[in-house]
Design a protein around this motif. Structure first.
Motif, PDB file in Angstrom:
ATOM      1  N   GLU A  34       0.835  -1.216   0.000  1.00  0.00           N
ATOM      2  CA  GLU A  34       0.000   0.000   0.000  1.00  0.00           C
ATOM      3  C   GLU A  34       0.866   1.261   0.000  1.00  0.00           C
ATOM      4  N   GLU A  35       2.089   1.160   0.521  1.00  0.00           N
ATOM      5  CA  GLU A  35       3.005   2.309   0.597  1.00  0.00           C
ATOM      6  C   GLU A  35       3.974   2.360  -0.585  1.00  0.00           C
ATOM      7  N   VAL A  36       3.707   1.634  -1.650  1.00  0.00           N
ATOM      8  CA  VAL A  36       4.607   1.586  -2.794  1.00  0.00           C
ATOM      9  C   VAL A  36       4.887   2.985  -3.329  1.00  0.00           C
ATOM     10  N   VAL A  37       6.127   3.179  -3.771  1.00  0.00           N
ATOM     11  CA  VAL A  37       6.532   4.423  -4.434  1.00  0.00           C
ATOM     12  C   VAL A  37       7.055   4.042  -5.809  1.00  0.00           C
ATOM     13  N   HIS A  38       6.494   4.664  -6.842  1.00  0.00           N
ATOM     14  CA  HIS A  38       6.922   4.418  -8.217  1.00  0.00           C
ATOM     15  C   HIS A  38       7.653   5.664  -8.704  1.00  0.00           C
ATOM     16  N   TYR A  39       8.984   5.546  -8.816  1.00  0.00           N
ATOM     17  CA  TYR A  39       9.802   6.650  -9.311  1.00  0.00           C
ATOM     18  C   TYR A  39       9.759   6.645 -10.831  1.00  0.00           C
ATOM     19  N   LEU A  40       9.637   7.831 -11.408  1.00  0.00           N
ATOM     20  CA  LEU A  40       9.512   7.990 -12.850  1.00  0.00           C
ATOM     21  C   LEU A  40      10.661   8.822 -13.396  1.00  0.00           C
ATOM     22  N   ALA A  41      10.847   8.743 -14.691  1.00  0.00           N
ATOM     23  CA  ALA A  41      11.881   9.536 -15.342  1.00  0.00           C
ATOM     24  C   ALA A  41      11.570  11.027 -15.166  1.00  0.00           C
ATOM     25  N   SER A  45       6.255  13.791 -13.940  1.00  0.00           N
ATOM     26  CA  SER A  45       5.425  14.120 -12.776  1.00  0.00           C
ATOM     27  C   SER A  45       5.410  13.015 -11.736  1.00  0.00           C
ATOM     28  N   GLY A  46       6.577  12.607 -11.324  1.00  0.00           N
ATOM     29  CA  GLY A  46       6.693  11.563 -10.306  1.00  0.00           C
ATOM     30  C   GLY A  46       7.398  12.114  -9.091  1.00  0.00           C
ATOM     31  N   PRO A  47       7.576  11.301  -8.082  1.00  0.00           N
ATOM     32  CA  PRO A  47       7.134   9.912  -8.012  1.00  0.00           C
ATOM     33  C   PRO A  47       5.637   9.787  -7.709  1.00  0.00           C
ATOM     34  N   VAL A  48       5.130   8.567  -7.904  1.00  0.00           N
ATOM     35  CA  VAL A  48       3.742   8.246  -7.614  1.00  0.00           C
ATOM     36  C   VAL A  48       3.726   7.413  -6.333  1.00  0.00           C
ATOM     37  N   HIS A  49       2.926   7.836  -5.356  1.00  0.00           N
ATOM     38  CA  HIS A  49       2.876   7.173  -4.049  1.00  0.00           C
ATOM     39  C   HIS A  49       1.555   6.430  -3.870  1.00  0.00           C
ATOM     40  N   GLU A  56      -4.670   4.639 -11.087  1.00  0.00           N
ATOM     41  CA  GLU A  56      -5.208   5.790 -11.816  1.00  0.00           C
ATOM     42  C   GLU A  56      -4.282   6.193 -12.965  1.00  0.00           C
ATOM     43  N   ARG A  57      -2.992   6.236 -12.688  1.00  0.00           N
ATOM     44  CA  ARG A  57      -2.007   6.677 -13.693  1.00  0.00           C
ATOM     45  C   ARG A  57      -1.969   5.731 -14.886  1.00  0.00           C
ATOM     46  N   TRP A  58      -1.791   4.428 -14.620  1.00  0.00           N
ATOM     47  CA  TRP A  58      -1.677   3.478 -15.737  1.00  0.00           C
ATOM     48  C   TRP A  58      -3.035   3.235 -16.386  1.00  0.00           C
ATOM     49  N   GLY A  59      -4.113   3.336 -15.614  1.00  0.00           N
ATOM     50  CA  GLY A  59      -5.446   3.212 -16.190  1.00  0.00           C
ATOM     51  C   GLY A  59      -5.721   4.320 -17.196  1.00  0.00           C
ATOM     52  N   ASP A 108       9.436  -6.675   3.605  1.00  0.00           N
ATOM     53  CA  ASP A 108       9.563  -7.876   4.431  1.00  0.00           C
ATOM     54  C   ASP A 108       8.443  -8.887   4.201  1.00  0.00           C
ATOM     55  N   THR A 109       7.303  -8.440   3.681  1.00  0.00           N
ATOM     56  CA  THR A 109       6.175  -9.345   3.454  1.00  0.00           C
ATOM     57  C   THR A 109       6.179  -9.932   2.044  1.00  0.00           C
ATOM     58  N   GLY A 110       7.142  -9.520   1.215  1.00  0.00           N
ATOM     59  CA  GLY A 110       7.224 -10.042  -0.141  1.00  0.00           C
ATOM     60  C   GLY A 110       6.470  -9.230  -1.168  1.00  0.00           C
ATOM     61  N   LEU A 111       5.997  -8.035  -0.766  1.00  0.00           N
ATOM     62  CA  LEU A 111       5.307  -7.154  -1.712  1.00  0.00           C
ATOM     63  C   LEU A 111       6.291  -6.119  -2.268  1.00  0.00           C
ATOM     64  N   ILE A 112       6.028  -5.671  -3.472  1.00  0.00           N
ATOM     65  CA  ILE A 112       6.856  -4.634  -4.087  1.00  0.00           C
ATOM     66  C   ILE A 112       6.552  -3.306  -3.400  1.00  0.00           C
ATOM     67  N   ASP A 113       7.603  -2.675  -2.850  1.00  0.00           N
ATOM     68  CA  ASP A 113       7.379  -1.385  -2.190  1.00  0.00           C
ATOM     69  C   ASP A 113       8.065  -0.232  -2.913  1.00  0.00           C
ATOM     70  N   GLU A 114       8.789  -0.558  -3.994  1.00  0.00           N
ATOM     71  CA  GLU A 114       9.423   0.498  -4.773  1.00  0.00           C
ATOM     72  C   GLU A 114       9.609   0.018  -6.205  1.00  0.00           C
ATOM     73  N   VAL A 115       9.309   0.917  -7.145  1.00  0.00           N
ATOM     74  CA  VAL A 115       9.521   0.675  -8.574  1.00  0.00           C
ATOM     75  C   VAL A 115      10.318   1.854  -9.109  1.00  0.00           C
ATOM     76  N   ARG A 116      11.381   1.544  -9.840  1.00  0.00           N
ATOM     77  CA  ARG A 116      12.184   2.597 -10.472  1.00  0.00           C
ATOM     78  C   ARG A 116      12.235   2.307 -11.966  1.00  0.00           C
ATOM     79  N   ILE A 117      11.768   3.248 -12.767  1.00  0.00           N
ATOM     80  CA  ILE A 117      11.655   3.037 -14.210  1.00  0.00           C
ATOM     81  C   ILE A 117      12.822   3.680 -14.947  1.00  0.00           C
ATOM     82  N   TYR A 118      13.303   2.981 -15.974  1.00  0.00           N
ATOM     83  CA  TYR A 118      14.369   3.486 -16.836  1.00  0.00           C
ATOM     84  C   TYR A 118      13.990   3.191 -18.276  1.00  0.00           C
ATOM     85  N   TYR A 119      14.029   4.204 -19.125  1.00  0.00           N
ATOM     86  CA  TYR A 119      13.690   4.047 -20.529  1.00  0.00           C
ATOM     87  C   TYR A 119      14.947   3.855 -21.371  1.00  0.00           C
ATOM     88  N   ALA A 120      14.828   3.054 -22.399  1.00  0.00           N
ATOM     89  CA  ALA A 120      15.902   2.899 -23.374  1.00  0.00           C
ATOM     90  C   ALA A 120      15.762   4.058 -24.352  1.00  0.00           C
TER      91      ALA A 120
END
Length: 144
Positions: A34-41, A45-49, A56-59, A108-120
């Motif tokens: 629930e506390e995931v942070v998605h860092y964007l290039a 307009s990131g990061p998304v918390h 909402e963003r990907w939808g 610690d629970t095995g959930l993704i809590d951070e995403v960092r995106i990199y574009y080619a």
């Protein structure tokens, strides 16, 4: 979620992409904290918390551009609780294909809590630092 091994991490990353493609909050909640942070290039307009803003963003991208994503490869290391995914994004309404990679950190629970995106993509010489917007590089021990 059980022990965090490479297969579990791989499955979570693939489930994340399924959730993005289906814009399914329940699927997102099975793989993201629930506390995931998605860092964007820079400039995106990131990061998304949090899960809901990510849904909402990907939808919005799916609805506007008929976007969908494919997993090309996943590499995982249970010792650092980190996985990397190479992906391809298709945006038919824009006539675009994007490629990139993301780094996922697991809690610690095995959930993704951070995403960092990199574009080619080409570097941007109009900015002083080509890096993720808002990412705490120095705090995380990255060279600065």
């Amino acid at each position: 979620m059980g022990s965090l091994d490479r297969a579990t991490m791989d499955a979570a990353v693939r489930q994340y992409f399924e959730a993005c493609n289906k814009v399914d909050r329940d699927l997102f909640a099975r793989c993201l904290s629930e506390e995931v942070v998605h860092y964007l290039a820079h400039g995106m307009s990131g990061p998304v918390h949090g899960i809901d803003p990510i849904v909402e963003r990907w939808g919005a991208d799916v609805r506007a551009n008929d976007s969908h994503w494919a997993v090309d490869a996943v590499y995982a290391d249970e010792h650092t609780r980190t996985a990397v995914c190479e992906w391809t994004a298709f945006k038919p309404r824009l006539g675009k294909v994007l490629r990139g990679a993301e780094v996922y950190r697991f809690d610690d629970t095995g959930l993704i809590d951070e995403v960092r995106i990199y574009y080619a993509s080409r570097r941007d010489d109009s900015v002083d630092a080509n890096e993720l917007e808002g990412y705490p590089y120095a705090e995380r021990g990255f060279a600065t």
